[in-house]
Design an enzyme around this catalytic site. Structure first.
Site, PDB file in Angstrom:
ATOM      1  N   PHE A 119       8.301 -11.474 -16.099  1.00 23.98           N
ATOM      2  CA  PHE A 119       8.718 -10.198 -15.529  1.00 23.98           C
ATOM      3  C   PHE A 119       9.253 -10.494 -14.132  1.00 23.98           C
ATOM      4  CE2 PHE A 119       7.505  -6.054 -13.530  1.00 23.98           C
ATOM      5  CZ  PHE A 119       7.857  -5.152 -14.520  1.00 23.98           C
ATOM      6  N   TRP A 152       8.236 -15.177  -7.219  1.00 24.50           N
ATOM      7  CA  TRP A 152       6.891 -15.003  -7.810  1.00 24.50           C
ATOM      8  C   TRP A 152       6.977 -14.632  -9.298  1.00 24.50           C
ATOM      9  CZ3 TRP A 152       7.828 -12.002  -3.156  1.00 24.50           C
ATOM     10  CH2 TRP A 152       7.509 -12.714  -2.022  1.00 24.50           C
ATOM     11  N   THR A 154       5.827 -15.196 -12.705  1.00 19.95           N
ATOM     12  CA  THR A 154       4.720 -15.829 -13.437  1.00 19.95           C
ATOM     13  C   THR A 154       5.237 -16.292 -14.799  1.00 19.95           C
ATOM     14  OG1 THR A 154       3.195 -14.359 -12.346  1.00 19.95           O
ATOM     15  CG2 THR A 154       2.374 -15.430 -14.331  1.00 19.95           C
ATOM     16  N   ARG A 235      -1.173  -3.136 -14.470  1.00 21.09           N
ATOM     17  CA  ARG A 235      -2.278  -3.054 -13.503  1.00 21.09           C
ATOM     18  C   ARG A 235      -3.629  -2.893 -14.199  1.00 21.09           C
ATOM     19  NH1 ARG A 235       1.480   0.673  -9.532  1.00 21.09           N
ATOM     20  NH2 ARG A 235       2.648  -1.092  -8.689  1.00 21.09           N
ATOM     21  N   ARG A 260     -32.541 -22.675  -8.263  1.00 24.58           N
ATOM     22  CA  ARG A 260     -32.667 -23.249  -6.924  1.00 24.58           C
ATOM     23  C   ARG A 260     -33.945 -22.763  -6.234  1.00 24.58           C
ATOM     24  NH1 ARG A 260     -31.129 -27.052  -3.143  1.00 24.58           N
ATOM     25  NH2 ARG A 260     -30.806 -26.135  -1.094  1.00 24.58           N
ATOM     26  N   GLN A 337     -22.073 -17.385  -1.148  1.00 27.58           N
ATOM     27  CA  GLN A 337     -23.160 -17.252  -0.183  1.00 27.58           C
ATOM     28  C   GLN A 337     -24.505 -17.591  -0.838  1.00 27.58           C
ATOM     29  OE1 GLN A 337     -21.865 -16.671   2.682  1.00 27.58           O
ATOM     30  NE2 GLN A 337     -23.769 -16.649   3.852  1.00 27.58           N
ATOM     31  N   ILE A 338     -24.688 -17.159  -2.078  1.00 28.10           N
ATOM     32  CA  ILE A 338     -25.937 -17.461  -2.791  1.00 28.10           C
ATOM     33  C   ILE A 338     -26.050 -18.971  -3.041  1.00 28.10           C
ATOM     34  CG2 ILE A 338     -27.107 -17.160  -5.035  1.00 28.10           C
ATOM     35  CD1 ILE A 338     -26.083 -14.208  -4.959  1.00 28.10           C
ATOM     36  N   GLU A 364       1.254  -7.485  -8.757  1.00 29.04           N
ATOM     37  CA  GLU A 364       1.473  -6.221  -9.494  1.00 29.04           C
ATOM     38  C   GLU A 364       1.159  -5.006  -8.617  1.00 29.04           C
ATOM     39  OE1 GLU A 364       1.086  -5.807 -13.572  1.00 29.04           O
ATOM     40  OE2 GLU A 364       1.335  -7.931 -14.002  1.00 29.04           O
ATOM     41  N   GLU A 368      -2.867  -2.040  -0.897  1.00 26.88           N
ATOM     42  CA  GLU A 368      -2.386  -0.998   0.028  1.00 26.88           C
ATOM     43  C   GLU A 368      -1.463  -0.043  -0.744  1.00 26.88           C
ATOM     44  OE1 GLU A 368      -2.607  -4.274   0.709  1.00 26.88           O
ATOM     45  OE2 GLU A 368      -4.294  -3.987   2.086  1.00 26.88           O
TER      46      GLU A 368
HETATM   47  N1  COS Z   1       5.509   5.825 -14.181  1.00 32.70           N
HETATM   48  C1  COS Z   1       6.700   6.454 -14.422  1.00 32.70           C
HETATM   49  N2  COS Z   1       7.537   6.834 -13.415  1.00 32.70           N
HETATM   50  C2  COS Z   1       7.137   6.598 -12.167  1.00 32.70           C
HETATM   51  C3  COS Z   1       5.918   5.978 -11.844  1.00 32.70           C
HETATM   52  C4  COS Z   1       5.104   5.578 -12.920  1.00 32.70           C
HETATM   53  N3  COS Z   1       3.946   4.952 -12.691  1.00 32.70           N
HETATM   54  N4  COS Z   1       5.806   5.882 -10.500  1.00 32.70           N
HETATM   55  C5  COS Z   1       6.910   6.443  -9.989  1.00 32.70           C
HETATM   56  N5  COS Z   1       7.706   6.865 -10.993  1.00 32.70           N
HETATM   57  C6  COS Z   1       9.033   7.471 -10.871  1.00 32.70           C
HETATM   58  C7  COS Z   1       9.073   8.651  -9.929  1.00 32.70           C
HETATM   59  O1  COS Z   1       8.790   9.845 -10.613  1.00 32.70           O
HETATM   60  C8  COS Z   1      10.510   8.613  -9.457  1.00 32.70           C
HETATM   61  O2  COS Z   1      11.329   9.090 -10.517  1.00 32.70           O
HETATM   62  P1  COS Z   1      12.723   9.853 -10.252  1.00 32.70           P
HETATM   63  O3  COS Z   1      13.608   8.876  -9.553  1.00 32.70           O
HETATM   64  O4  COS Z   1      13.193  10.203 -11.610  1.00 32.70           O
HETATM   65  O5  COS Z   1      12.333  11.011  -9.389  1.00 32.70           O
HETATM   66  C9  COS Z   1      10.792   7.118  -9.345  1.00 32.70           C
HETATM   67  O6  COS Z   1       9.883   6.483 -10.252  1.00 32.70           O
HETATM   68  C10 COS Z   1      10.593   6.534  -7.959  1.00 32.70           C
HETATM   69  O7  COS Z   1       9.261   6.839  -7.558  1.00 32.70           O
HETATM   70  P2  COS Z   1       8.844   6.998  -6.035  1.00 32.70           P
HETATM   71  O8  COS Z   1       9.802   7.935  -5.358  1.00 32.70           O
HETATM   72  O9  COS Z   1       7.396   7.286  -5.943  1.00 32.70           O
HETATM   73  O10 COS Z   1       9.167   5.523  -5.521  1.00 32.70           O
HETATM   74  P3  COS Z   1       9.030   4.879  -4.081  1.00 32.70           P
HETATM   75  O11 COS Z   1      10.220   4.009  -3.939  1.00 32.70           O
HETATM   76  O12 COS Z   1       8.711   5.888  -3.047  1.00 32.70           O
HETATM   77  O13 COS Z   1       7.750   3.919  -4.121  1.00 32.70           O
HETATM   78  C11 COS Z   1       6.000   2.586  -4.935  1.00 32.70           C
HETATM   79  C12 COS Z   1       7.012   3.682  -5.173  1.00 32.70           C
HETATM   80  C13 COS Z   1       5.856   2.085  -3.523  1.00 32.70           C
HETATM   81  C14 COS Z   1       4.673   3.151  -5.355  1.00 32.70           C
HETATM   82  C15 COS Z   1       6.476   1.490  -5.871  1.00 32.70           C
HETATM   83  O14 COS Z   1       7.669   0.968  -5.362  1.00 32.70           O
HETATM   84  C16 COS Z   1       5.488   0.425  -6.140  1.00 32.70           C
HETATM   85  O15 COS Z   1       4.608   0.556  -6.975  1.00 32.70           O
HETATM   86  N6  COS Z   1       5.662  -0.732  -5.449  1.00 32.70           N
HETATM   87  C17 COS Z   1       4.941  -1.895  -5.753  1.00 32.70           C
HETATM   88  C18 COS Z   1       5.779  -2.746  -6.639  1.00 32.70           C
HETATM   89  C19 COS Z   1       4.993  -3.784  -7.325  1.00 32.70           C
HETATM   90  O16 COS Z   1       3.987  -3.492  -7.935  1.00 32.70           O
HETATM   91  N7  COS Z   1       5.478  -5.015  -7.250  1.00 32.70           N
HETATM   92  C20 COS Z   1       4.901  -6.094  -7.921  1.00 32.70           C
HETATM   93  C21 COS Z   1       5.853  -6.515  -8.991  1.00 32.70           C
HETATM   94  S1  COS Z   1       5.155  -7.449 -10.247  1.00 32.70           S
HETATM   95  S2  COS Z   1       4.562  -9.065  -9.376  1.00 32.70           S
END
Ligand code: COS
Length: 387
Positions: A119, A152, A154, A235, A260, A337-338, A364, A368
């Protein structure tokens, strides 16, 4: 649990006990998983758990899948990570968004383990802000041309199919089914990770990689939503992976505390150590319960239950990953620690478990971001603006 699930859990436990755990330290040290572990996973059907039987998989529901994944993680977290990415986000996305032709082309090969899935969403400058991907997919005749870099990834060099997220317009991403090895697909640096060292994490560059039209998965420009949706199930898998690691740490610590002796008595009799075991077990059990609750919420979406709100799968998956990963790191830390001075020695498994557990707080989606997702869904559920 049904009798069938109990039997399967036993089988997976035995697999982890005999095929994974005895080798985990050597694989970590050697920074590689041998081919035969993937062959054995495939033979057991563990690479096709979420693929329906009609496409050659075992067709498990998410609950049953988690039962197996926890055991694999207990045996070796790097193996569980490979299986989790391959099964949840990769096979899951094809199942959900693929055309019939795409499903027939890819799912049987993924289910049998002929192909391992990867992915590729994150980039050097696009991590938590997944929407800022700069890899581009431009139209090229009937097909596409990919340019950019991913980090990154995997399953690295071993992957036979990579889901690549690339910009298809100013505000849209597309998802592409990419077979490594073609001209323009360049595997870059192997990352020198802190934990999960047997898992091969690489960067990949696309230099004008040409793709056919049917490499596009789902709707063009909808890739971000597809990714976030796939990360919900991803997740939940990471949560149970952390549970497996945390459980392993607690079991090591408990065995050591009984054996121990200091001050003429097993150290497990001391209240300070009992509190560590109790708090560790509490956190890991809570993480497991949240993972199963998230799995139920995910299954409910198949019947049209919305993903949003504090009870929806998006919030539940984030809660599960957050709670389980922090609990696993805590449990590994307390287990060290144990063990005392011995825990600090690389000869013993605890420091590896601690390094492995820490990863789950980051990949993933960092914890935060998990907090932001949870808060966003609470606000959304109460009808207010999201974060
Ligand atoms: N399932 C379905 N749709 C989702 C969703 C979910 N879990 N989460 C958000 N959406 C949709 C929203 O409804 C929105 O849809 P529309 O564009 O149709 O309105 C769209 O996705 C964008 O969502 P949002 O506005 O919340 O996105 P943001 O850019 O503000 O931020 C975060 C979203 C920060 C939460 C997101 O970017 C995130 O999870 N980041 C981490 C990425 C990650 O996990 N990276 C690791 C990759 S794998 S190593």
């Amino acid at each position: 649990m049904t009798d069938g699930q109990r039997e399967l859990q036993e089988l997976a436990r035995e697999f982890a006990r005999t095929e994974l755990r005895p080798h985990a330290a050597a694989w970590d040290e050697g920074r590689a998983l041998p081919d035969d572990v993937f062959a054995k996973l495939a033979e057991s059907g563990f690479l096709g758990m979420l693929v329906p039987e009609e496409h050659g998989g075992l067709g498990f529901d998410l609950h049953t899948y988690l039962l197996v994944l926890e055991e694999l993680a207990w045996g070796d977290a790097s193996v569980a990570l490979s299986v989790a990415i391959h099964s949840g986000p990769v096979s899951g996305m094809i199942l959900r968004h693929g055309t019939d032709d795409q499903k027939h082309a890819w799912l049987p090969a993924l289910a049998s383990g002929d192909l391992l899935g990867a992915f590729a969403l994150s980039e050097p400058d696009a991590g938590s802000d997944a929407s800022s991907v700069t890899t581009t997919a431009t139209r090229d005749g009937d097909g596409w041309r990919l340019d950019g870099e991913k980090r990154w990834v995997t399953n690295g060099r071993r992957a036979g199919l990579v889901l690549v997220f690339a910009r298809t317009s100013a505000d849209g991403l597309g998802v592409f089914l990419v077979r490594p090895g073609a001209d323009g697909y360049v595997v870059g640096r192997r990352e020198n990770t802190m934990g999960l060292r047997a898992s091969e994490t690489v960067s990949v560059r696309f230099d004008g990689l040409r793709l056919p039209a049917d490499a596009l998965l789902g709707d063009v420009d909808r890739g971000l939503v597809m990714a976030l949706e796939a990360l919900d199930v991803g997740r939940i898998g990471i949560a149970i992976q952390a549970v497996g690691v945390g459980r392993a740490a607690i079991e090591h610590a408990a065995a050591y505390a009984l054996e121990r002796e200091q001050f003429g008595t097993p150290i497990g009799r001391f209240g300070a150590l009992q509190a560590k075991l109790a708090d560790s077990a509490l956190g890991v059990a809570a993480g497991r319960a949240l993972a199963y609750e998230a799995a139920l919420a995910w299954e409910a979406t198949r019947n049209g239950t919305p993903r949003i709100g504090p009870e929806g799968v998006t919030a539940r998956a984030a809660m599960a990953k957050l709670a389980a990963s922090e609990a696993a790191t805590f449990a590994a830390d307390e287990a060290i620690q144990i063990y005392g001075g011995y825990g600090y020695m690389r000869h013993y498994p605890l420091e590896r478990l601690m390094r492995d557990a820490k990863g789950a707080e980051i990949y993933e989606g960092t914890n935060e971001i998990m907090r932001r997702v949870i808060a966003g869904e609470i606000l959304r559920g109460s009808g207010n603006a999201t974060s």
